[in-house]
Design an enzyme around this catalytic site. Structure first.
Site, short mmCIF file in Angstrom:
data_model
loop_
_atom_site.label_atom_id
_atom_site.label_comp_id
_atom_site.label_asym_id
_atom_site.label_seq_id
_atom_site.Cartn_x
_atom_site.Cartn_y
_atom_site.Cartn_z
N LYS A 93 -16.77 13.76 2.66
CA LYS A 93 -18.21 14.10 2.59
C LYS A 93 -18.61 15.04 3.72
O LYS A 93 -19.53 14.76 4.50
CB LYS A 93 -19.07 12.84 2.58
P1 5BU Z 1 -15.90 0.44 -4.76
O1 5BU Z 1 -15.14 -0.59 -4.05
O2 5BU Z 1 -15.42 0.68 -6.20
O3 5BU Z 1 -17.38 0.25 -4.69
O4 5BU Z 1 -15.57 1.81 -3.95
C1 5BU Z 1 -16.22 3.00 -4.21
C2 5BU Z 1 -15.64 4.13 -3.41
O5 5BU Z 1 -16.26 5.34 -3.82
C3 5BU Z 1 -15.80 4.06 -1.90
O6 5BU Z 1 -14.64 4.58 -1.31
C4 5BU Z 1 -16.99 4.96 -1.61
O7 5BU Z 1 -16.86 5.65 -0.38
C5 5BU Z 1 -16.92 5.97 -2.73
N1 5BU Z 1 -18.24 6.48 -3.17
C6 5BU Z 1 -19.20 5.68 -3.73
O8 5BU Z 1 -19.04 4.49 -3.88
N2 5BU Z 1 -20.39 6.24 -4.15
C7 5BU Z 1 -20.67 7.56 -4.01
O9 5BU Z 1 -21.73 8.02 -4.42
C8 5BU Z 1 -19.65 8.37 -3.42
C9 5BU Z 1 -18.46 7.80 -3.02
BR1 5BU Z 1 -19.94 10.17 -3.22
#
Ligand code: 5BU
Length: 264
Positions: A93
């Protein structure tokens, strides 16, 4: 199945080498899953690739959250990911001005030398994309930028007007691989796909087979619905790496995502 047939318009209209590579990997693996490998030890990360590598097409990292990171252990980890036919995506990011973003591709983590994709905000203006591309060019590598057009977290400030401007500026830039969309809200995603058109990728976090609210404002939507609405890749973290059986869960996400693409 062959990628041009499976991906249809997306294949025809997107000729970027990295996008074509992703579409081919997805067909080889029969999976549109990018694993968000959010584990904090090198052993945990390596174990994840061993367990789920065959069911995923891309590997998303946060290089700065690993407690026992070393350059050598990271290089070995990336080699393991490459051997497993994975696209490596650092979710950094970036958000600074072009010149600093270029320099931030180097530094201790040297992201330019191992990442195929990185995320960036467009808040500082479009030169950030050129800065990141210059970063890869500095080490004779190629990569693609995913611009944050939407986010999955509640209360985020990426409103529809902002999203529209990111898409307008990003959609004609060759350095832009595609956009991050909100996987938790299929209606928002469908709107995003309309403005993006058929060419660029849309990848979506905020996806889980258990739909609903996650930790600290995260929101989850259904993976098949996200793909139906125009997502080309579901980014799944805890749904896989926190599961009792990560391999079994990864296979399930792969199957759901692949069939959703074939139906689309
Ligand atoms: P989760 O455990 O499925 O919630 O992980 C989601 C990943 O995606 C995590 O590494 C966040 O940094 C990433 N992410 C997110 O959740 N939402 C966003 O809008 C963005 C990245 Br951009």
């Amino acid at each position: 199945m062959e990628a041009p047939q499976v991906w249809g318009k997306r294949w025809q209209e997107n000729t970027l080498p990295m996008a074509r590579r992703y579409m081919e990997v997805a067909c080889r693996k029969q999976s549109l899953v990018c694993l968000a490998a959010d584990r904090s030890t090198m052993a945990g990360l390596n174990q994840l690739i061993d367990e789920v590598g065959q069911h995923i097409a891309a590997l998303k990292t946060h290089v700065d959250l690993v407690d026992d990171w070393t350059a050598d252990s990271w290089a070995a980890f990336c080699a393991k990911a490459e051997a497993a036919d994975l696209i490596i995506f650092e979710d950094r990011k970036f958000a600074d001005i072009g010149k600093i973003s270029r320099n931030q591709m180097a530094g201790v983590y040297d992201i330019r030398s191992w990442s195929d994709l990185v995320t960036a905000h467009l808040i500082s203006g479009p030169d950030i994309v050129d800065g990141l591309q210059a970063g890869w060019a500095d080490v004779n590598r190629q990569g693609g930028v995913l611009l944050l057009a939407q986010m999955s977290s509640r209360g985020n400030l990426l409103n529809p007007q902002y999203t529209a401007q990111v898409v307008e500026k990003g959609k004609t830039h060759d350095g832009v691989f595609g956009f991050i969309g909100n996987g938790s809200r299929p209606d928002e995603l469908r709107e995003l796909r309309k403005t993006v058109g058929e060419a660029k990728m849309i990848w979506t976090p905020g996806v889980n087979l258990a739909v609903g609210d996650g930790e600290m404002g995260q929101r989850y939507g259904d993976p098949a619905q996200a793909i139906n609405a125009g997502s080309d890749c579901i980014i799944v973290g805890s749904g896989i790496h926190m599961a009792d059986n990560p391999s079994q869960q990864a296979a399930k996400y792969a199957e759901v995502s692949w069939h959703a693409l074939l139906n689309r």
